[in-house]
Scaffold this motif. Structure first.
Motif, short mmCIF file in Angstrom:
data_model
loop_
_atom_site.label_atom_id
_atom_site.label_comp_id
_atom_site.label_asym_id
_atom_site.label_seq_id
_atom_site.Cartn_x
_atom_site.Cartn_y
_atom_site.Cartn_z
N ASN A 1 5.82 19.86 4.86
CA ASN A 1 5.08 21.04 5.17
C ASN A 1 5.70 21.72 6.68
O ASN A 1 4.98 22.80 6.89
N ALA A 2 6.55 20.98 7.35
CA ALA A 2 6.85 21.73 8.42
C ALA A 2 7.54 22.75 8.64
O ALA A 2 8.37 23.16 7.67
N GLY A 3 7.23 23.90 9.47
CA GLY A 3 8.00 24.93 9.40
C GLY A 3 7.08 26.12 10.09
O GLY A 3 5.93 25.75 10.44
N LEU A 4 7.62 27.20 10.27
CA LEU A 4 6.95 28.29 10.86
C LEU A 4 6.82 29.48 9.99
O LEU A 4 8.03 30.18 9.78
N ALA A 5 5.78 29.96 9.54
CA ALA A 5 5.65 30.98 8.68
C ALA A 5 5.60 32.32 9.67
O ALA A 5 4.68 32.58 9.91
N LYS B 1 0.85 -1.21 -0.08
CA LYS B 1 0.06 -0.06 0.09
C LYS B 1 0.86 1.26 -0.12
O LYS B 1 2.01 1.42 0.66
N ASN B 2 0.47 2.32 -0.64
CA ASN B 2 1.06 3.46 -0.78
C ASN B 2 1.26 4.15 0.69
O ASN B 2 0.50 4.08 1.51
N LYS B 3 2.33 4.67 0.72
CA LYS B 3 2.67 5.50 2.13
C LYS B 3 2.73 6.90 1.88
O LYS B 3 3.53 7.43 0.94
N HIS B 4 2.27 7.79 2.45
CA HIS B 4 2.13 9.41 2.47
C HIS B 4 2.70 9.72 3.62
O HIS B 4 2.07 9.69 4.71
N LEU B 5 3.67 10.80 3.48
CA LEU B 5 4.31 11.21 4.75
C LEU B 5 4.04 12.83 4.82
O LEU B 5 4.21 13.50 3.67
N ILE B 6 3.34 13.11 5.78
CA ILE B 6 3.03 14.77 6.01
C ILE B 6 3.84 15.11 7.06
O ILE B 6 3.41 14.82 8.22
N THR B 7 4.91 16.25 6.97
CA THR B 7 5.33 16.81 8.11
C THR B 7 4.51 18.12 8.30
O THR B 7 3.97 18.57 7.50
N GLY B 8 4.73 18.61 9.56
CA GLY B 8 3.85 19.52 10.04
C GLY B 8 2.42 19.38 9.99
O GLY B 8 1.60 20.19 9.57
N ALA B 9 1.99 18.11 10.46
CA ALA B 9 0.55 17.93 10.23
C ALA B 9 -0.38 18.24 11.37
O ALA B 9 -1.46 17.84 11.31
N THR B 10 0.44 18.97 12.40
CA THR B 10 -0.68 19.48 13.64
C THR B 10 -1.23 20.59 13.42
O THR B 10 -1.98 20.93 14.29
N TYR C 1 -6.43 7.02 2.18
CA TYR C 1 -5.19 6.91 2.14
C TYR C 1 -4.53 6.70 3.39
O TYR C 1 -5.04 7.01 4.54
N ASP C 2 -3.39 5.69 3.69
CA ASP C 2 -2.72 5.46 4.76
C ASP C 2 -1.70 6.56 4.81
O ASP C 2 -0.88 6.89 3.72
N ILE C 3 -1.46 7.44 5.74
CA ILE C 3 -0.65 8.42 6.13
C ILE C 3 0.39 8.28 7.37
O ILE C 3 -0.12 7.56 8.06
N ILE C 4 1.29 8.83 7.27
CA ILE C 4 2.16 8.86 8.30
C ILE C 4 2.25 10.61 8.54
O ILE C 4 2.80 11.21 7.80
N ALA C 5 1.85 10.88 9.67
CA ALA C 5 1.78 12.21 9.96
C ALA C 5 2.87 12.73 11.24
O ALA C 5 2.79 11.91 12.06
N THR C 6 3.64 13.55 10.86
CA THR C 6 4.55 13.97 11.81
C THR C 6 4.07 15.36 12.35
O THR C 6 3.74 16.25 11.57
N GLY C 7 4.73 15.81 13.76
CA GLY C 7 4.48 16.86 14.23
C GLY C 7 5.31 17.21 15.45
O GLY C 7 5.38 16.09 16.14
N ALA C 8 5.61 18.27 15.96
CA ALA C 8 6.36 18.60 17.25
C ALA C 8 5.49 18.89 18.49
O ALA C 8 5.96 18.70 19.56
N GLY D 1 -2.53 24.02 10.25
CA GLY D 1 -2.43 24.67 8.94
C GLY D 1 -2.73 23.54 7.91
O GLY D 1 -3.62 22.76 7.90
N ILE D 2 -1.87 23.95 6.78
CA ILE D 2 -2.15 23.08 5.51
C ILE D 2 -1.95 21.60 5.91
O ILE D 2 -2.42 20.68 5.16
N GLY D 3 -0.67 21.28 6.52
CA GLY D 3 -0.45 19.88 6.94
C GLY D 3 -1.71 19.12 7.52
O GLY D 3 -1.86 17.98 7.43
#
Length: 93
Positions: free
Chosen positions: A80-84, A1-10, A26-33, A12-14
């Motif tokens: 997508n991780a980061g701070l605008a 199955k496809n793996k979808h990685l989203i950084t900054g998922a906590t 979709y199966d996703i892997i979400a990351t956030g601090a 906004g856009i992520g």
């Protein structure tokens, strides 16, 4: 199955992308601090889909290696991780 990685998922856009991809099945892997925000996202998504997740700060190479090296592949990356923090052009921020 496809793996979808989203950084900054906590936030906004992520966050919105994680919810939308999960809703589409979709199966996703979400990351956030932010631990509390990631837990809330996990709860919201698990009602609809399986969510493998990792809590990590992408500024830490050691944390990234620990959580991401075991993946054999990533089919989609929303980095997508980061701070605008301002309204400057990216080359001036």
């Amino acid at each position: 199955k496809n793996k979808h990685l989203i950084t900054g998922a906590t936030s906004g856009i992520g966050h919105a992308t994680a919810l939308r991809l999960a809703a589409l099945g979709y199966d996703i892997i979400a990351t956030g601090a932010a631990a509390e925000r990631l837990a809330a996202l996990k709860s919201a998504i698990e009602r609809r889909a399986q969510l493998p997740h990792a809590l990590l700060d992408v500024r830490s190479e050691a944390e990234c290696r620990k959580h991401l090296e075991p993946l054999d592949r990533v089919d989609l990356l929303l980095n997508n991780a980061g701070l605008a923090a301002g309204l400057e052009h990216i080359d001036q921020a």
